[in-house]
Design a protein around this motif. Structure first.
Motif, PDB file in Angstrom:
ATOM      1  N   TRP A 131     -25.186 130.009 -28.335  1.00 54.95           N
ATOM      2  CA  TRP A 131     -25.262 128.571 -28.124  1.00 54.95           C
ATOM      3  C   TRP A 131     -26.695 128.049 -28.155  1.00 54.95           C
ATOM      4  O   TRP A 131     -26.902 126.860 -28.154  1.00 54.95           O
ATOM      5  N   SER A 135     -24.059 127.727 -34.037  1.00 50.70           N
ATOM      6  CA  SER A 135     -23.103 126.776 -34.569  1.00 50.70           C
ATOM      7  C   SER A 135     -22.848 125.631 -33.594  1.00 50.70           C
ATOM      8  O   SER A 135     -22.672 125.840 -32.396  1.00 50.70           O
ATOM      9  N   PRO A 136     -22.781 124.407 -34.120  1.00 45.18           N
ATOM     10  CA  PRO A 136     -22.420 123.275 -33.258  1.00 45.18           C
ATOM     11  C   PRO A 136     -21.027 123.439 -32.652  1.00 45.18           C
ATOM     12  O   PRO A 136     -20.761 122.927 -31.575  1.00 45.18           O
ATOM     13  N   VAL A 137     -20.144 124.164 -33.327  1.00 44.27           N
ATOM     14  CA  VAL A 137     -18.796 124.387 -32.797  1.00 44.27           C
ATOM     15  C   VAL A 137     -18.890 125.165 -31.483  1.00 44.27           C
ATOM     16  O   VAL A 137     -18.228 124.828 -30.494  1.00 44.27           O
ATOM     17  N   GLN A 139     -21.524 125.324 -29.480  1.00 44.05           N
ATOM     18  CA  GLN A 139     -22.178 124.464 -28.496  1.00 44.05           C
ATOM     19  C   GLN A 139     -21.196 123.454 -27.904  1.00 44.05           C
ATOM     20  O   GLN A 139     -21.145 123.262 -26.687  1.00 44.05           O
ATOM     21  N   VAL A 140     -20.420 122.819 -28.751  1.00 41.96           N
ATOM     22  CA  VAL A 140     -19.444 121.821 -28.275  1.00 41.96           C
ATOM     23  C   VAL A 140     -18.359 122.497 -27.451  1.00 41.96           C
ATOM     24  O   VAL A 140     -17.923 121.964 -26.425  1.00 41.96           O
ATOM     25  N   THR A 141     -17.923 123.685 -27.859  1.00 37.77           N
ATOM     26  CA  THR A 141     -16.892 124.404 -27.114  1.00 37.77           C
ATOM     27  C   THR A 141     -17.367 124.736 -25.708  1.00 37.77           C
ATOM     28  O   THR A 141     -16.637 124.528 -24.732  1.00 37.77           O
ATOM     29  N   LEU A 143     -19.687 123.167 -24.010  1.00 41.29           N
ATOM     30  CA  LEU A 143     -19.783 121.903 -23.277  1.00 41.29           C
ATOM     31  C   LEU A 143     -18.412 121.413 -22.826  1.00 41.29           C
ATOM     32  O   LEU A 143     -18.229 121.013 -21.675  1.00 41.29           O
ATOM     33  N   VAL A 144     -17.424 121.459 -23.707  1.00 43.63           N
ATOM     34  CA  VAL A 144     -16.072 120.997 -23.365  1.00 43.63           C
ATOM     35  C   VAL A 144     -15.477 121.864 -22.249  1.00 43.63           C
ATOM     36  O   VAL A 144     -14.856 121.342 -21.317  1.00 43.63           O
TER      37      VAL A 144
END
Length: 161
Positions: A131, A135-137, A139-141, A143-144
């Motif tokens: 992270w 990948s932004p995926v 990072q977003v995962t 965070l979510v």
């Protein structure tokens, strides 16, 4: 540091009966096994944080002396500052001794995973976490998931008292 606080609360829940974690565990009806399980989760979490920190430290230094300076010495300075601030605040508001001890213990353990980073200094590969630049995926995962845990915790039905 917030994660360390959570893991620390799980550990001290069985040792500090006046603490909010122990009160919550009692309200939820934790058995002795529940207290032990919470403590083990807290310990595992602290070890995980120390591993993550050692990875970060070892990206820039590799000598044991530098690892100690970046982890243990930083922890000692930060702990000293936190202890002075927490004790001063506790004395100003007039805490009784039974509350002052957990307050001081909490301040001194806030960054305790930092010296534990020396456990891993020869075992950690010099790699970034996925992270940190990946990948932004991912990072977003992350965070979510963090937001979901916070919301679940905030909305969980708990009655104390």
């Amino acid at each position: 540091m917030s994660a360390q606080g959570t893991f620390g609360y799980l550990i001290v829940g069985m040792f500090m009966p006046v603490g909010d974690t122990a009160v919550l565990f009692e309200a939820w009806g934790f058995s002795s096994l529940g207290y032990i399980a919470a403590g083990l989760v807290g310990l595992a979490g602290m070890l995980f944080l120390s591993y993550l920190l050692s990875r970060e430290i070892l990206r820039t230094v590799s000598d044991l002396g530098d690892v100690v300076a970046a982890s243990v010495l930083t922890w000692l300075v930060a702990t000293g500052v936190l202890a002075v601030v927490y004790v001063s605040a506790a004395l100003i508001v007039g805490y009784h001794a039974e509350y002052l001890v957990p307050t001081v213990i909490g301040a001194t353990t806030a960054l305790v995973f930092a010296p534990m980073a020396t456990f891993w200094w020869r075992k950690v590969p010099h790699l970034h976490q996925p992270w940190s630049h990946g990948s932004p995926v991912v990072q977003v995962t992350v965070l979510v998931l963090a937001i979901a845990v916070v919301l679940w915790h905030a909305l969980a039905p708990v009655t104390i008292g």
